[in-house]
Design a protein around this motif. Sequence first.
Motif, PDB file in Angstrom:
ATOM      1  N   GLY A 420      24.841  46.341  31.045  1.00 23.88           N
ATOM      2  CA  GLY A 420      26.246  45.957  30.973  1.00 23.88           C
ATOM      3  C   GLY A 420      26.872  45.661  32.315  1.00 23.88           C
ATOM      4  N   ALA A 421      26.091  45.753  33.386  1.00 23.13           N
ATOM      5  CA  ALA A 421      26.651  45.570  34.726  1.00 23.13           C
ATOM      6  C   ALA A 421      27.192  44.164  34.932  1.00 23.13           C
ATOM      7  CB  ALA A 421      25.586  45.889  35.778  1.00 23.13           C
ATOM      8  N   MET A 422      26.509  43.163  34.365  1.00 23.70           N
ATOM      9  CA  MET A 422      26.958  41.784  34.559  1.00 23.70           C
ATOM     10  C   MET A 422      28.294  41.539  33.865  1.00 23.70           C
ATOM     11  SD  MET A 422      24.875  40.419  36.584  1.00 23.70           S
ATOM     12  CE  MET A 422      23.447  41.206  37.331  1.00 23.70           C
ATOM     13  N   GLU A 423      28.456  42.117  32.687  1.00 24.68           N
ATOM     14  CA  GLU A 423      29.734  41.971  31.999  1.00 24.68           C
ATOM     15  C   GLU A 423      30.830  42.691  32.774  1.00 24.68           C
ATOM     16  OE1 GLU A 423      32.018  40.141  29.462  1.00 24.68           O
ATOM     17  OE2 GLU A 423      29.821  39.973  29.395  1.00 24.68           O
ATOM     18  N   TRP A 424      30.498  43.827  33.368  1.00 21.90           N
ATOM     19  CA  TRP A 424      31.471  44.550  34.199  1.00 21.90           C
ATOM     20  C   TRP A 424      31.897  43.706  35.393  1.00 21.90           C
ATOM     21  CZ3 TRP A 424      30.275  46.707  39.204  1.00 21.90           C
ATOM     22  CH2 TRP A 424      31.305  47.472  39.740  1.00 21.90           C
ATOM     23  N   LEU A 425      30.950  42.934  35.954  1.00 20.99           N
ATOM     24  CA  LEU A 425      31.291  42.082  37.094  1.00 20.99           C
ATOM     25  C   LEU A 425      32.312  41.019  36.714  1.00 20.99           C
ATOM     26  CD1 LEU A 425      27.838  41.437  38.843  1.00 20.99           C
ATOM     27  CD2 LEU A 425      29.667  42.959  39.594  1.00 20.99           C
ATOM     28  N   LYS A 438      32.205  40.499  45.287  1.00 25.55           N
ATOM     29  CA  LYS A 438      32.124  41.778  45.996  1.00 25.55           C
ATOM     30  C   LYS A 438      30.699  42.325  45.987  1.00 25.55           C
ATOM     31  CE  LYS A 438      36.757  43.789  45.492  1.00 25.55           C
ATOM     32  NZ  LYS A 438      37.505  44.922  44.915  1.00 25.55           N
ATOM     33  N   ALA A 439      29.987  42.107  44.887  1.00 22.07           N
ATOM     34  CA  ALA A 439      28.613  42.595  44.803  1.00 22.07           C
ATOM     35  C   ALA A 439      27.752  41.968  45.892  1.00 22.07           C
ATOM     36  CB  ALA A 439      28.031  42.290  43.425  1.00 22.07           C
ATOM     37  N   LEU A 440      27.935  40.665  46.128  1.00 20.64           N
ATOM     38  CA  LEU A 440      27.201  40.013  47.221  1.00 20.64           C
ATOM     39  C   LEU A 440      27.685  40.528  48.568  1.00 20.64           C
ATOM     40  CD1 LEU A 440      26.805  36.245  46.272  1.00 20.64           C
ATOM     41  CD2 LEU A 440      25.313  38.163  45.791  1.00 20.64           C
ATOM     42  N   LEU A 441      28.988  40.693  48.690  1.00 22.78           N
ATOM     43  CA  LEU A 441      29.571  41.124  49.956  1.00 22.78           C
ATOM     44  C   LEU A 441      29.079  42.516  50.333  1.00 22.78           C
ATOM     45  CD1 LEU A 441      31.602  39.771  51.884  1.00 22.78           C
ATOM     46  CD2 LEU A 441      33.404  41.111  50.806  1.00 22.78           C
ATOM     47  N   ALA A 442      28.956  43.400  49.338  1.00 19.82           N
ATOM     48  CA  ALA A 442      28.484  44.754  49.610  1.00 19.82           C
ATOM     49  C   ALA A 442      27.037  44.761  50.053  1.00 19.82           C
ATOM     50  CB  ALA A 442      28.646  45.618  48.356  1.00 19.82           C
ATOM     51  N   PHE A 472      23.850  32.939  43.052  1.00 20.06           N
ATOM     52  CA  PHE A 472      25.146  33.341  42.508  1.00 20.06           C
ATOM     53  C   PHE A 472      25.419  32.520  41.255  1.00 20.06           C
ATOM     54  CE2 PHE A 472      29.796  33.017  42.140  1.00 20.06           C
ATOM     55  CZ  PHE A 472      30.110  34.376  42.067  1.00 20.06           C
ATOM     56  N   ALA A 473      26.024  33.140  40.265  1.00 21.42           N
ATOM     57  CA  ALA A 473      26.339  32.452  39.008  1.00 21.42           C
ATOM     58  C   ALA A 473      27.849  32.376  38.840  1.00 21.42           C
ATOM     59  CB  ALA A 473      25.713  33.191  37.825  1.00 21.42           C
ATOM     60  N   PRO A 474      28.457  31.178  38.912  1.00 21.00           N
ATOM     61  CA  PRO A 474      29.906  31.065  38.722  1.00 21.00           C
ATOM     62  C   PRO A 474      30.384  31.646  37.403  1.00 21.00           C
ATOM     63  CG  PRO A 474      29.021  29.031  39.630  1.00 21.00           C
ATOM     64  CD  PRO A 474      27.846  29.889  39.275  1.00 21.00           C
ATOM     65  N   GLU A 475      29.505  31.678  36.404  1.00 25.25           N
ATOM     66  CA  GLU A 475      29.909  32.225  35.110  1.00 25.25           C
ATOM     67  C   GLU A 475      30.223  33.710  35.171  1.00 25.25           C
ATOM     68  OE1 GLU A 475      25.820  33.894  33.243  1.00 25.25           O
ATOM     69  OE2 GLU A 475      26.982  32.467  32.085  1.00 25.25           O
ATOM     70  N   LEU A 476      29.850  34.374  36.273  1.00 26.70           N
ATOM     71  CA  LEU A 476      30.159  35.794  36.417  1.00 26.70           C
ATOM     72  C   LEU A 476      31.598  36.034  36.867  1.00 26.70           C
ATOM     73  CD1 LEU A 476      26.883  37.157  38.070  1.00 26.70           C
ATOM     74  CD2 LEU A 476      27.613  37.348  35.689  1.00 26.70           C
ATOM     75  N   LEU A 477      32.316  34.971  37.176  1.00 31.40           N
ATOM     76  CA  LEU A 477      33.713  35.117  37.568  1.00 31.40           C
ATOM     77  C   LEU A 477      34.582  35.291  36.329  1.00 31.40           C
ATOM     78  CD1 LEU A 477      33.923  32.293  40.262  1.00 31.40           C
ATOM     79  CD2 LEU A 477      33.609  34.749  40.640  1.00 31.40           C
ATOM     80  N   ALA A 478      35.648  36.042  36.484  1.00 33.46           N
ATOM     81  CA  ALA A 478      36.588  36.233  35.376  1.00 33.46           C
ATOM     82  C   ALA A 478      37.189  34.891  34.975  1.00 33.46           C
ATOM     83  CB  ALA A 478      37.688  37.209  35.791  1.00 33.46           C
TER      84      ALA A 478
END
Length: 742
Positions: A420-425, A438-442, A472-478
């Motif tokens: 579920g981590a990807m949905e949380w992102l 932020k995940a990439l930045l961290a 990176f997947a743009p679909e992971l953006l809100a």
Amino acid sequence: MDVIFTIVSRNYAAQAATLMESVARAEPKARRVVVTTDGPIPALEALADIIDAAFLVKPYSSMSVYYDALELNTAVKPHVFRHFLTDAGVTSVTYLDPDILVFRPLDRVREGLARAQLVLTPHLTRPILGSAMPNDQVILRSGSYNLGFCSARAEPKTVELMSWWADRCEFDCRVDLKEGLFTDQRWMDLAPGFVDSLDVVREPVLNLAYWNFEGRSLDCGADGWTVDGQPLQFFHFSGFDPSRPEVLSKHQDRIRVIPDSPLARLLGDYAAAMLRNGHEMSRAVPYAHLRFPSGRLISGAMRRRALRAARDGKDFSDGLTDAVEAWVDAPDPEAALPGLPDVTRTMEQVWREDPSGFNLNVEAGRVGFHQYFTDHARTLGADATAISAAQGLLANWRSGTREVDASVWGEAPWRGPASGAMEWLRAPSVDGPPRAIKALLAARGDLRARFAGDEAGLIAWCLGVEAAAGRFAPELLAQSVIEDLGRNPGLLLSAARLAEPGGSEFKRQLSAGFGVAARANWPAVLTEPLRAPFLKPTAAHPAPFITLFLEIWESRADLKRLFPLRSASERFKFLRWLVGGGLAEYGVAFDALPAAVRRHPLTHAARMSVRQHPVASKIPPKHHADALWVVENSDVAREISATRYVYEATTGQFRGPRGPILPLAYATTVRFMTHPDLVPADAIALHSRGVRWKNAVGVWDRAIISRLSVDTVGLSFVDEVWGSGGDPGLFRPVRQTAEIAK
């Protein structure tokens, strides 16, 4: 008014004085200007107007950091041209190298300017035979024209040329023969195509020098110096040392100066003039941009590392400061890898230019390079301070005190199942960048260093460079973030520029809508506004022609000439050019075109008639596996892939027991062997490449496990932690991370 200028550092004051004395005699009506690049030269004030380069060149202070003296002096040149060509009352501007001597009025230059916008002299006007220096290859590397002389008429076209030249010289006025660059000269090989008229002076009366002297007859009579019987207007003493007047130039061994010959007399007269103008004193003046304020020399590797950073946007506008000195000795965030010793920015540049077999992705390679850097400091151009900085980083690593950046999350980490981590992102972030970014930045120190305080730049980078590379997947953006981006075409254009640097604004627009957007899998809400203006039907031409095709045609005179589009046959020929490579030249992916255009019979016929190499396209993942092991580098990948499916994080390649494979579609379990700090980036990269999984495990050694805490970001992306030896006693659920940290 005619302007004649030269550019010098203080150690060339004698050359400038000798030149300006000769210009005053030969061209008394011209305005004489000396542009200085490292401080005032009071001795020249009676001979010419003295102008500080910093007054004329906006990026001058930055260039003084990353360019050496030769590069800086030549990089200034187009800026000076542009300044005077736009000055009221100026009709022409002529540049002369400071080691030139003018004997007569520059009538041949005026003749050239009467019929052309630009006047240049070629290095060679006939073949140069043999292997003596200079030879053909040396001249090829140096450029077709010698830019010790250049003259331009004050017209919009030449101002435009100088602006382009100045833009290229901001970062690429360097001596880099491997990259085909020799200061400012190679760029002007393109000048004939950029002006409407050019006069190439092939007579030896201008710019006679060591490279074109062979076979010439030099003489001096009652009317002055002549070459091949023609009045010599100026001689270029490039590479001449007045303390050795018997040598024409240090750059050549073709011409021997015969005692008592006309050439010997010319060199002797010039040497005497130089000495009279204080050459012995001026040559001893140190270059002002040679050292940091501490007195430490800045090495070539330091300058080249600063050049890379400046190209990426770092501000060096304060010049060579203490802060810049500290910066070159600091750990290079772009080379940082968790668990490995840091290298300084200077070290990274040295390694980049000569890896010497050291793999910086593994511990043995890092430690070995540290030792190599220390042992070969003198030959590598490193000083005691650079060595001390390197040794300090290695000592910190060995003692376990390597400094780690604080977390950038600013919110509670995910504690549910890893699936579920990807949905949380995708959920909106509490503050700062979106969670997926932020995940990439961290995980990425290079991103933290480059985009500190620049959230818009970071988002553009992730949408462009990272997404196009499959990291990176743009679909992971809100959804709300994507909608905001759709209303901000400027940021999308920035993303395209970062992914594909260079090119015109038109190409950047096409790349944003049809190139980078396609490779990076931008959602339709982002691409539709960018593509819409180019997808309209054209009134003048039938389907499958669209506005995109016509605007590409309108952008280039050669296309209009080759494909007039007056008939169906001419339109088909242009269509063949488009599908055969023209679209790709403009950054347009064929698959990004509307289906009605791609499937049109004429488009299909055009594609079938063009011999093409298979176009690389994204192949959907097909393989399934019980387990996928995520490792850092090739060495580990080759070892593990003998019996398992492996994803190599540094290259993005998938391997199986029989060699490289297509990406997996699904893995029951993903086992991350990469450092916990890198797991967020690796998980996003896998997701971006189409891989999905049920659960995830972190497989780390005891030392890493002992340092884990409830705040370790990588634990949000795994369900369990295993000891790397496979000891079941070390298996821990994520919810027991507090125990792991004890």
